[in-house]
Motif scaffolding. Structure first.
Motif, PDB file in Angstrom:
ATOM      1  N   LEU A  46      37.485  29.629  28.298  1.00  0.00           N
ATOM      2  CA  LEU A  46      36.433  30.126  29.187  1.00  0.00           C
ATOM      3  C   LEU A  46      36.690  29.743  30.641  1.00  0.00           C
ATOM      4  O   LEU A  46      36.233  30.423  31.556  1.00  0.00           O
ATOM      5  CB  LEU A  46      35.071  29.588  28.754  1.00  0.00           C
ATOM      6  CG  LEU A  46      34.572  30.012  27.366  1.00  0.00           C
ATOM      7  CD1 LEU A  46      33.264  29.309  27.046  1.00  0.00           C
ATOM      8  CD2 LEU A  46      34.400  31.526  27.307  1.00  0.00           C
ATOM      9  N   LEU A  76      25.392  35.692  26.551  1.00  0.00           N
ATOM     10  CA  LEU A  76      26.345  34.869  27.307  1.00  0.00           C
ATOM     11  C   LEU A  76      27.730  35.489  27.362  1.00  0.00           C
ATOM     12  O   LEU A  76      28.585  35.022  28.117  1.00  0.00           O
ATOM     13  CB  LEU A  76      26.436  33.479  26.681  1.00  0.00           C
ATOM     14  CG  LEU A  76      25.193  32.590  26.832  1.00  0.00           C
ATOM     15  CD1 LEU A  76      25.286  31.390  25.917  1.00  0.00           C
ATOM     16  CD2 LEU A  76      25.038  32.143  28.271  1.00  0.00           C
ATOM     17  N   GLY A  77      27.986  36.529  26.558  1.00  0.00           N
ATOM     18  CA  GLY A  77      29.298  37.145  26.518  1.00  0.00           C
ATOM     19  C   GLY A  77      30.344  36.260  25.878  1.00  0.00           C
ATOM     20  O   GLY A  77      31.538  36.377  26.185  1.00  0.00           O
ATOM     21  N   VAL A  78      29.918  35.386  24.956  1.00  0.00           N
ATOM     22  CA  VAL A  78      30.808  34.379  24.374  1.00  0.00           C
ATOM     23  C   VAL A  78      30.722  34.462  22.851  1.00  0.00           C
ATOM     24  O   VAL A  78      29.627  34.624  22.300  1.00  0.00           O
ATOM     25  CB  VAL A  78      30.403  32.957  24.858  1.00  0.00           C
ATOM     26  CG1 VAL A  78      31.194  31.892  24.130  1.00  0.00           C
ATOM     27  CG2 VAL A  78      30.600  32.844  26.359  1.00  0.00           C
ATOM     28  N   PRO A 134      25.848  36.480  31.674  1.00  0.00           N
ATOM     29  CA  PRO A 134      27.043  36.028  30.958  1.00  0.00           C
ATOM     30  C   PRO A 134      27.717  34.859  31.669  1.00  0.00           C
ATOM     31  O   PRO A 134      27.567  34.675  32.883  1.00  0.00           O
ATOM     32  CB  PRO A 134      27.939  37.279  30.968  1.00  0.00           C
ATOM     33  CG  PRO A 134      26.983  38.423  31.090  1.00  0.00           C
ATOM     34  CD  PRO A 134      25.892  37.922  31.980  1.00  0.00           C
ATOM     35  N   VAL A 135      28.451  34.080  30.915  1.00  0.00           N
ATOM     36  CA  VAL A 135      29.185  32.949  31.481  1.00  0.00           C
ATOM     37  C   VAL A 135      30.141  33.459  32.558  1.00  0.00           C
ATOM     38  O   VAL A 135      30.885  34.420  32.324  1.00  0.00           O
ATOM     39  CB  VAL A 135      29.975  32.210  30.378  1.00  0.00           C
ATOM     40  CG1 VAL A 135      30.848  31.116  30.982  1.00  0.00           C
ATOM     41  CG2 VAL A 135      29.014  31.634  29.344  1.00  0.00           C
ATOM     42  N   VAL A 137      33.391  33.848  35.016  1.00  0.00           N
ATOM     43  CA  VAL A 137      34.818  33.600  34.844  1.00  0.00           C
ATOM     44  C   VAL A 137      35.311  32.802  36.053  1.00  0.00           C
ATOM     45  O   VAL A 137      34.775  32.938  37.155  1.00  0.00           O
ATOM     46  CB  VAL A 137      35.610  34.924  34.713  1.00  0.00           C
ATOM     47  CG1 VAL A 137      35.074  35.755  33.564  1.00  0.00           C
ATOM     48  CG2 VAL A 137      35.560  35.718  36.004  1.00  0.00           C
ATOM     49  N   PRO A 216      34.134  41.482  36.154  1.00  0.00           N
ATOM     50  CA  PRO A 216      33.355  40.361  35.602  1.00  0.00           C
ATOM     51  C   PRO A 216      31.892  40.454  36.015  1.00  0.00           C
ATOM     52  O   PRO A 216      31.574  40.933  37.100  1.00  0.00           O
ATOM     53  CB  PRO A 216      34.019  39.135  36.235  1.00  0.00           C
ATOM     54  CG  PRO A 216      34.514  39.639  37.559  1.00  0.00           C
ATOM     55  CD  PRO A 216      34.948  41.065  37.319  1.00  0.00           C
ATOM     56  N   HIS A 217      31.031  40.004  35.141  1.00  0.00           N
ATOM     57  CA  HIS A 217      29.624  39.922  35.547  1.00  0.00           C
ATOM     58  C   HIS A 217      29.468  38.957  36.711  1.00  0.00           C
ATOM     59  O   HIS A 217      28.722  39.234  37.659  1.00  0.00           O
ATOM     60  CB  HIS A 217      28.772  39.455  34.367  1.00  0.00           C
ATOM     61  CG  HIS A 217      28.519  40.521  33.350  1.00  0.00           C
ATOM     62  ND1 HIS A 217      27.531  41.463  33.486  1.00  0.00           N
ATOM     63  CD2 HIS A 217      29.142  40.803  32.173  1.00  0.00           C
ATOM     64  CE1 HIS A 217      27.534  42.278  32.446  1.00  0.00           C
ATOM     65  NE2 HIS A 217      28.497  41.895  31.637  1.00  0.00           N
ATOM     66  N   ASP A 257      37.377  40.007  26.177  1.00  0.00           N
ATOM     67  CA  ASP A 257      36.394  39.065  26.693  1.00  0.00           C
ATOM     68  C   ASP A 257      35.129  39.807  27.127  1.00  0.00           C
ATOM     69  O   ASP A 257      35.162  40.642  28.035  1.00  0.00           O
ATOM     70  CB  ASP A 257      37.006  38.313  27.884  1.00  0.00           C
ATOM     71  CG  ASP A 257      36.225  37.077  28.266  1.00  0.00           C
ATOM     72  OD1 ASP A 257      35.009  37.051  28.006  1.00  0.00           O
ATOM     73  OD2 ASP A 257      36.829  36.145  28.834  1.00  0.00           O
ATOM     74  N   ARG A 259      32.699  38.777  28.762  1.00  0.00           N
ATOM     75  CA  ARG A 259      32.165  38.413  30.072  1.00  0.00           C
ATOM     76  C   ARG A 259      32.566  39.431  31.128  1.00  0.00           C
ATOM     77  O   ARG A 259      32.123  39.362  32.277  1.00  0.00           O
ATOM     78  CB  ARG A 259      32.662  37.023  30.474  1.00  0.00           C
ATOM     79  CG  ARG A 259      32.176  35.909  29.568  1.00  0.00           C
ATOM     80  CD  ARG A 259      32.777  34.580  29.958  1.00  0.00           C
ATOM     81  NE  ARG A 259      34.232  34.582  29.848  1.00  0.00           N
ATOM     82  CZ  ARG A 259      35.017  33.687  30.407  1.00  0.00           C
ATOM     83  NH1 ARG A 259      34.486  32.698  31.131  1.00  0.00           N
ATOM     84  NH2 ARG A 259      36.331  33.738  30.242  1.00  0.00           N
ATOM     85  N   TRP A 260      33.418  40.370  30.736  1.00  0.00           N
ATOM     86  CA  TRP A 260      33.881  41.431  31.605  1.00  0.00           C
ATOM     87  C   TRP A 260      33.337  42.764  31.103  1.00  0.00           C
ATOM     88  O   TRP A 260      33.078  42.928  29.919  1.00  0.00           O
ATOM     89  CB  TRP A 260      35.404  41.502  31.621  1.00  0.00           C
ATOM     90  CG  TRP A 260      36.100  40.248  32.035  1.00  0.00           C
ATOM     91  CD1 TRP A 260      36.229  39.094  31.308  1.00  0.00           C
ATOM     92  CD2 TRP A 260      36.787  40.014  33.266  1.00  0.00           C
ATOM     93  NE1 TRP A 260      36.949  38.161  32.002  1.00  0.00           N
ATOM     94  CE2 TRP A 260      37.310  38.695  33.209  1.00  0.00           C
ATOM     95  CE3 TRP A 260      37.015  40.785  34.397  1.00  0.00           C
ATOM     96  CZ2 TRP A 260      38.036  38.149  34.255  1.00  0.00           C
ATOM     97  CZ3 TRP A 260      37.747  40.236  35.434  1.00  0.00           C
ATOM     98  CH2 TRP A 260      38.251  38.936  35.369  1.00  0.00           C
TER      99      TRP A 260
END
Length: 459
Positions: A46, A76-78, A134-135, A137, A216-217, A257, A259-260
């Motif tokens: 991460l 969280l996108g995880v 989301p987390v 990057v 990415p968010h 991923d 988160r994107w």
């Protein structure tokens, strides 16, 4: 996180590679295409510390209420597997409680909610940082991804230009110049009188953008969060096709991923509303996070500054802001803390204006603009072609004698130049008058004379 200073801009390997990206084989784009970020399999993948996960989990449970672990993973996108350790920690610290699943319900459907201590901690985190999403990057991953999906990997040939500009009357000289400008991977400056079609031609470049990009968010920079994904400019595309089902992932077969967001290449257009502040990270005091500037949101795509010289900022200030990015391919952004960080300037920039270039910038800056393309008045053949084209688009019968009348009775006596927008605007007024009268629109001399009278200032 260690950030390079402007004086050491050549140090980061990713930026060094980005600056030297000339293509071989006559500029053909890379055969392998853009690479999308792979799904993280360990917390280390991460690129953020466990404290970031703790803070975000608490904030999500506070703003979204009780949630299952799979819901938290989605928000969280995880992958869920990477949240187990954090959830265990939060329960051990009595920040989170769990409500068991209903009898007979499958495992993993337990619901997690905040304890009173957890709500207090979440409120404290929200006061420090209002970002809930989301987390983020890390900056280094963002830099590498921009390079991997650079708009400069895309080139065009005559066939692509003909397809992108199909239906428009464009002089061959101009079409060649525009195509070469796109392949230059530098910049384009379109100038000429008002109404000659500069904005229309510039926006057609959107049809030349090939492939998708990963956006990415949010990005983590020096402990601060910069939000990048913007639904105004980023249009989600279909998710990348899964290559091989992987049982270790939460969604079998999905190996990218979350988160994107996979998006079509962005097109960002700014006109008279543009201010200097919009080109630097915008700090949201209420939420204590940043919004990425326009050129970062446009990464991998097109950035157009329309009506250059009519912005709410001095044109010299605006143009000076672009000197380093245009020349070095790198833009340096700053946070309120004073920390500076580099981001590849990966856009195809277009500047369009109807003002004299010499009134906007000195020769030193104009030299930095890769291609200067002039759009002037039309010749009679192109004017007639545009007139016929717009008639067809509106279901009107084109009459060549109608254009003869306009030229003889109106253009020639007044010395009015032939401009690309005139056919559209005159035909629109013919249609609007006909709608008012309840008649079928037609190109009569009377209708055109009436349209001319209200289109141009008389006397």
């Amino acid at each position: 996180m260690s950030l390079p200073s402007p004086a050491a801009e050549a140090t980061p390997e990713v930026l060094g590679r980005f600056r030297h990206r000339k293509l071989s084989r006559q500029g053909q784009r890379r055969a392998d295409g853009p690479t999308y970020p792979g799904a993280p399999r360990e917390q280390a993948d991460l690129g953020v510390g466990p404290e970031t996960l703790v803070r975000l989990l608490l904030k999500h449970l506070h703003t979204g209420g009780a949630q299952r672990l799979d819901e938290l993973g989605r928000n969280l996108g995880v992958p869920v597997s990477l949240l187990q350790e954090t959830i265990t920690f939060l329960r051990r610290e009595h920040l989170v409680d769990v409500q068991g699943a209903r009898p007979g319900a499958p495992s993993g459907t337990e619901t997690y909610f905040l304890s009173q201590q957890g709500r207090d901690r979440a409120r404290s985190h929200l006061e420090d940082d209002g970002y809930v999403g989301p987390v983020p990057v890390p900056l280094e991953q963002f830099q590498r991804q921009i390079e991997a999906q650079s708009v400069r990997w895309t080139v065009v040939d005559r066939t692509a230009m003909d397809e992108a500009f199909a239906g428009l009357v464009v002089p061959e000289r101009v079409l060649e110049q525009l195509g070469a400008a796109f392949n230059s991977a530098s910049s384009l400056f379109i100038y000429g009188p008002a109404g000659t079609g500069k904005t229309l031609l510039a926006t057609q470049f959107a049809h030349l953008l090939q492939g998708d990009v990963a956006v990415p968010h949010a990005v983590s920079v020096d402990g601060q969060i910069v939000r990048v994904f913007d639904p105004v400019y980023h249009k989600p595309a279909e998710a990348p096709a899964a290559r091989t089902p992987d049982p270790s992932l939460d969604r079998p077969g999905e190996d990218w991923d979350r988160r994107w967001v996979r998006c079509r290449r962005p097109v960002v257009i700014a006109g008279g509303e543009l201010t200097a502040d919009m080109l630097d990270p915008a700090y949201h005091a209420a939420g204590n996070f940043y919004e990425a500037p326009l050129q970062v949101k446009a990464a991998g795509g097109l950035l157009m500054i329309d009506d250059l010289g009519r912005q709410q900022v001095e044109v010299t200030t605006l143009l000076n802001r672009w000197v380093v990015p245009l020349e070095a391919g790198i833009d340096y952004l700053a946070l309120q803390s004073g920390a500076k960080f580099p981001v590849p300037f990966d856009v195809f920039p277009i500047f369009a204006t109807n003002l004299r270039p010499q009134d906007l910038a000195d020769n030193a800056f104009l030299r930095r603009l890769g291609y200067k393309v002039y759009l002037g008045h039309l010749d009679e053949a192109d004017y007639r072609a545009i007139f016929a084209q717009y008639c067809r688009a509106n279901g009107l019968e084109y009459r060549d004698e109608a254009v003869d009348y306009l030229l003889r009775a109106h253009y020639e006596p007044t010395g009015t130049p032939l401009i690309a927008c005139h056919p559209r605007d005159l035909i629109n007024k013919v249609i609007e008058f006909a709608l008012f009268e309840g008649e079928e629109p037609r190109l009569s001399e009377e209708a055109l004379a009436r349209a001319w009278q209200v289109y141009f200032v008389q006397g």
